[in-house]
Design an enzyme around this catalytic site. Structure first.
Site, short mmCIF file in Angstrom:
data_model
loop_
_atom_site.label_atom_id
_atom_site.label_comp_id
_atom_site.label_asym_id
_atom_site.label_seq_id
_atom_site.Cartn_x
_atom_site.Cartn_y
_atom_site.Cartn_z
N CYS A 200 2.30 33.79 10.02
CA CYS A 200 2.88 34.50 11.16
C CYS A 200 3.63 33.54 12.05
CB CYS A 200 1.79 35.21 11.94
SG CYS A 200 1.31 36.69 11.09
N GLU B 227 0.82 -1.21 0.00
CA GLU B 227 0.00 0.00 0.00
C GLU B 227 0.86 1.25 0.00
OE1 GLU B 227 -2.42 -1.01 3.35
OE2 GLU B 227 -0.85 -0.47 4.76
N1 LLP Z 1 0.34 1.97 5.12
C1 LLP Z 1 0.30 2.41 6.38
C2 LLP Z 1 -0.29 1.57 7.41
C3 LLP Z 1 0.83 3.67 6.70
O1 LLP Z 1 0.80 4.09 7.95
C4 LLP Z 1 1.38 4.47 5.68
C5 LLP Z 1 1.88 5.79 5.97
C6 LLP Z 1 1.38 3.97 4.36
C7 LLP Z 1 0.86 2.71 4.12
C8 LLP Z 1 1.92 4.74 3.20
O2 LLP Z 1 3.27 4.99 3.34
P1 LLP Z 1 4.08 5.70 2.16
O3 LLP Z 1 4.14 4.74 0.98
O4 LLP Z 1 3.37 6.95 1.83
O5 LLP Z 1 5.42 5.95 2.73
N2 LLP Z 1 3.02 12.60 6.99
C9 LLP Z 1 4.31 11.95 6.83
C10 LLP Z 1 4.14 10.53 6.39
C11 LLP Z 1 3.29 9.71 7.32
C12 LLP Z 1 3.14 8.31 6.82
C13 LLP Z 1 2.00 7.66 7.50
N3 LLP Z 1 1.76 6.33 7.11
C14 LLP Z 1 5.14 12.74 5.82
O6 LLP Z 1 4.70 13.78 5.36
O7 LLP Z 1 6.26 12.36 5.53
#
Ligand code: LLP
Length: 468
Positions: free
Chosen positions: A389, A318
């Protein structure tokens, strides 16, 4: 005024921008960080999806998220094609919609054959509105409410159970449900990886998932509750990961848990290895390709299945960031400049931490180009500041840019993941519009918020009404 323009486009459907003629191929030095369809046109201006970025900004206002459909679709296809190439069993790619949950984006993912990973009732609602089939939706979350669980059961999606409270709640809901409820169980695999501590989830000290020590009890409990159908195991070790080994290790560890479940008489058909593949935000970033990542995970799982003599599970992954991140740019108008001799020059843009909270939250780095003079040479090192700000509202520290003037269009690259989805209305700044571009056509897929939107939920009790 901007919102009126946006409405007009929504009503008329596809909006065609003037095609450029006599085009010359000039590759920008930042081509690697730009969406696939990016090029500099004969006016020396950045073009994405066949649309001139400066013209888009004139038409739709700024800041503006510009999403390149071709890049998003290409990334979806790379995951799907690589899985069918390297994984000998069945597979399914899910788009982790937390990266950017929007109806049009979920619809594109679904058209490419992807399912959707959702983490809240709101993301679930969005995926359903996009026409995604419930059997391809998986609900995650470490503290789902009973309402969210009931919503998931009512629509028939799979629930990725995270903890005992939830297992019991789902068990209760299952007693009254017409058919057995499909669940997966998430656990912390105890795998460390090097990424920002806020986005690490695979180590044991994590709020997500069952501790491995408790998994035997989970298997026993599920075995005694036949109204719950345990179809799979889930783990996710973190995000923005460049190392290759942790995901391979994860594949191996997960197969071992399949064997463990089998010893309790539970035949588990699916393994979901989560997401986490990193992307390039700057030239210093060197992530594996989607193909390499899929190959590594697929081989690890297939090898371990062979070693343990267990049947190949259906493999789910995912990804979020690696699907949507590189597909989007944010276009800002440059405003004020403050030069502090011998210290720093600040250049302010008309957005900032409200549309991209990642630099202030994770000290993330980005790169920018001047969209209206693509071939201009670098002239100075400046700090790109937002308009909020807050002194920490810096979009880019030490950006190398050509000479800039107020009114120029600055494009920050690779802003598709966790920008809009974490955007806020800090300082009551309306969230920007998002325009989807493809082959010279531009469609608004998320309208710019208006001031009316900002006060829509404000209420003024009678006794506070000022009557002059
Ligand atoms: N599956 C689960 C259970 C997750 O918690 C996440 C991301 C993903 C898949 C997807 O992961 P990706 O392929 O996008 O790395 N806000 C943070 C990232 C938080 C990720 C949360 N979980 C940022 O801006 O770097």
């Amino acid at each position: 005024m901007v919102s009126t323009q946006v409405k007009a486009v929504e009503n008329t459907g596809r909006q065609y921008l003037p095609q450029q003629s006599g085009e010359t191929e000039t590759r920008s030095p930042n081509q690697e960080l730009l969406p696939l369809s990016a090029r500099a046109n004969e006016k020396d201006r950045l073009e994405i999806g066949g649309c001139d970025v400066a013209t888009l900004v004139e038409q739709f206002g700024s800041p503006l998220y510009i999403l390149d459909e071709a890049t998003l679709r290409a990334a979806c296809r790379q995951y799907v094609d690589s899985l069918s190439r390297y994984y000998p069993g069945e597979s399914q790619v899910l788009y982790a919609s937390k990266a950017w949950s929007a109806v049009a984006i979920c619809a594109i993912a679904a058209q490419e054959g992807l399912g959707i990973d959702v983490v809240s009732g709101g993301e679930l609602y969005t995926a359903l509105e996009a026409g995604v089939k419930p059997e391809k939706i998986y609900l995650h979350g470490n503290n789902k409410s009973r309402e969210e669980l009931e919503q998931a059961v009512a629509c028939g999606c799979t629930i990725v159970v995270d903890n005992w409270l939830e297992l019991q709640m789902v068990g209760e809901i299952a007693e009254k449900a017409a058919e057995a409820i499909r669940i997966m169980v998430r656990f912390t695999p105890g795998i460390e990886c090097h990424t920002h501590e806020y986005i690490r989830t695979g180590h044991l000290d994590s709020k997500f998932g069952f501790d491995p020590e408790g998994m035997d009890d989970v298997f026993r409990w599920v075995k005694e509750h036949p109204r719950l159908s345990l179809i799979g195991l889930h783990a996710h070790i973190g995000s923005q990961i460049f190392e290759r080994q942790p995901h391979r290790d994860l594949g191996g560890v997960m197969v071992q848990w399949l064997g463990k479940a089998a010893s309790y008489g539970l035949q588990i058909e699916q393994l979901n290895v989560g997401g986490g593949l990193g992307i390039r935000y700057t030239e210093a970033d060197d992530p594996p390709s989607i193909e390499e990542w899929v190959k590594g995970v697929s081989e690890a799982i297939a090898d371990e299945c062979k070693a343990q003599q267990v049947n190949l599970p259906k493999l789910l992954c995912e990804p979020g960031r690696s699907l949507i991140g590189p597909a989007c740019i944010t276009a800002y108008r440059i405003g004020s400049r403050k030069a502090i001799p011998g210290i720093r020059t600040y250049i302010a843009v008309d957005g900032g931490m409200s549309d991209n909270p990642r630099p202030i939250t994770y000290q993330s780095s980005y790169r920018a180009v001047l969209a209206n003079r693509m071939s201009a040479s670098v002239a100075e090192t400046v700090t790109i500041a937002g308009k909020h700000c807050e002194s920490g509202d810096i979009v880019i520290h030490d950006a190398e840019l050509p000479e800039t003037n107020s009114g120029d269009i600055l494009v920050v690259m690779a802003t598709g993941a966790y920008n809009y989805s974490m955007a806020s209305n800090y300082n009551r700044v309306p969230r920007p519009a998002t325009v989807l571009v493809a082959e010279g056509a531009a469609n608004i897929i998320i309208a710019r918020e208006t001031y009316e939107d900002l006060i829509r939920h404000d209420r003024l009790p009678e006794r506070l009404v000022n009557r002059g």
